[in-house]
Design an enzyme around this catalytic site. Structure first.
Site, PDB file in Angstrom:
ATOM      1  N   ARG A 139       0.851  -1.180   0.000  1.00 15.55           N
ATOM      2  CA  ARG A 139       0.000   0.000   0.000  1.00 15.55           C
ATOM      3  C   ARG A 139       0.894   1.240   0.000  1.00 15.55           C
ATOM      4  NH1 ARG A 139      -3.261  -2.931  -1.397  1.00 15.55           N
ATOM      5  NH2 ARG A 139      -5.416  -3.267  -0.694  1.00 15.55           N
ATOM      6  N   GLU A 170      -4.551   6.480  -6.233  1.00 16.54           N
ATOM      7  CA  GLU A 170      -4.619   5.587  -7.382  1.00 16.54           C
ATOM      8  C   GLU A 170      -4.243   6.343  -8.659  1.00 16.54           C
ATOM      9  OE1 GLU A 170      -5.562   2.113  -7.739  1.00 16.54           O
ATOM     10  OE2 GLU A 170      -4.919   2.310  -5.672  1.00 16.54           O
ATOM     11  N   HIS A 198      -0.581   0.063 -10.141  1.00 17.17           N
ATOM     12  CA  HIS A 198      -1.373  -0.821  -9.276  1.00 17.17           C
ATOM     13  C   HIS A 198      -1.917  -2.014 -10.063  1.00 17.17           C
ATOM     14  CE1 HIS A 198      -4.185  -0.994  -5.511  1.00 17.17           C
ATOM     15  NE2 HIS A 198      -3.396  -2.049  -5.641  1.00 17.17           N
TER      16      HIS A 198
END
Length: 316
Positions: free
Chosen positions: A232, A261, A281
């Protein structure tokens, strides 16, 4: 039951239709929506839902205010930091995640980043594209190097196993005791940082891990070490990491996660840091993992409908 899927699960339509048929055959309604970040739209979509299924899209706290019938949230993701866990549990809404679906996919990307950065592939590729020879750039192998695993859950342990199979010495930092053949030593975080040639992060994002690896921690690492983050973004201070890459203290970094993001702001310092591999991601996202994720998610759903909660999340 009114079961609402708030975003795509990344599986073929035929596979989704087969799950729909099973749900409807059991007497339930299944509604699918396109992903949205519009809060008012989300409030309408969840208004009559008994069950929500979503992957990694953020679910604001305020949306739950409109979900008077909601009893279960089925998260098609390992992490649940993007949903209001505490508020949901306070409202007696059960939550499951899809733990384990991306273990192989994430571990393989972490190892790939380690190898590419240790062998200085980003810089060598650029030299090749510019018509240059390799010059004095010389990489190294994982064999006989120390790989530090921060977070020895399923993904961390699989990454450790792959690193061990390549001849690395493997250290692990984990809050609970770890017992497996491919961890050479379980150590405190400070020792992990000081001794690792490669640090690979596999921690969940919690109040305890947010900002865990900052400037002070990164400066404790060996000169020439490499940092990998497939966990993360907020666990790691990317601005501090960028500065230590620029001044040469650290040799490289691979990251699949950021404080937000992607798409990312183009003025983000980390985007210009040397010898880095950046991916938007995607560590969890492979053909195999998406199908496995769907299997877990719908198994969670049918189990809950039958009175059993699998992969239950009990605290935020």
């Amino acid at each position: 039951m009114n079961i609402v899927l708030l975003e795509s699960l990344g599986i073929p339509q035929g596979l989704l239709d087969s799950y729909r048929s099973q749900i409807e055959a059991a007497g339930h309604r299944f509604t699918v929506y396109e992903r949205t970040s519009d809060v008012d739209t989300l409030k309408e979509e969840v208004r009559d839902a008994d069950v929500l299924i979503l992957a990694n899209m953020p679910l604001p706290d305020s949306v739950l205010d409109q979900a008077d019938h909601l009893r279960y949230i089925d998260v098609a993701f390992t992490g649940v930091d993007h949903i209001p866990v505490k508020e949901a549990l306070h409202r007696s809404i059960a939550i499951s995640n899809a733990s384990g679906y991306a273990t192989e996919s994430v571990a393989e990307l972490a190892i790939a980043m380690m190898i590419l950065l240790a062998r200085k592939v980003p810089a060598l590729q650029q030299a090749c594209r510019e018509g240059k020879a390799k010059g004095r750039l010389e990489g190294w192998t994982l064999q006989n190097r120390t790989v530090g695993i921060a977070g020895a859950g399923k993904i961390g342990l699989r990454t450790a196993q792959l690193a061990k199979s390549m001849g690395a010495r493997v250290l692990a930092f984990n809050r609970s005791q770890v017992h497996c053949d491919w961890i050479d030593e379980q150590v405190p975080l400070d020792k992990l940082l000081q001794e690792s040639d490669i640090l690979s992060l596999h921690l969940p994002l919690t109040d305890q891990t947010r900002g865990l690896i900052g400037k002070k921690e990164l400066e404790c690492m060996k000169p020439g070490a490499i940092v990998i983050n497939t966990a993360r973004g907020p666990i790691l201070d990317n601005n501090a990491l960028a500065a230590l890459l620029e001044n040469g203290h650290l040799a490289g970094a691979g990251t699949d996660v950021f404080d937000q993001e992607p798409p990312l702001p183009l003025d983000l310092p980390f985007l210009k840091a040397p010898n880095t591999i950046l991916t938007p991601h995607i560590a969890y996202d492979s053909e195999q993992s998406m199908k496995e994720r769907a299997e877990i998610v719908f198994d969670n759903l049918f189990s809950w409908l039958n009175g059993t909660i699998k992969n239950e999340i009990k605290a935020g």
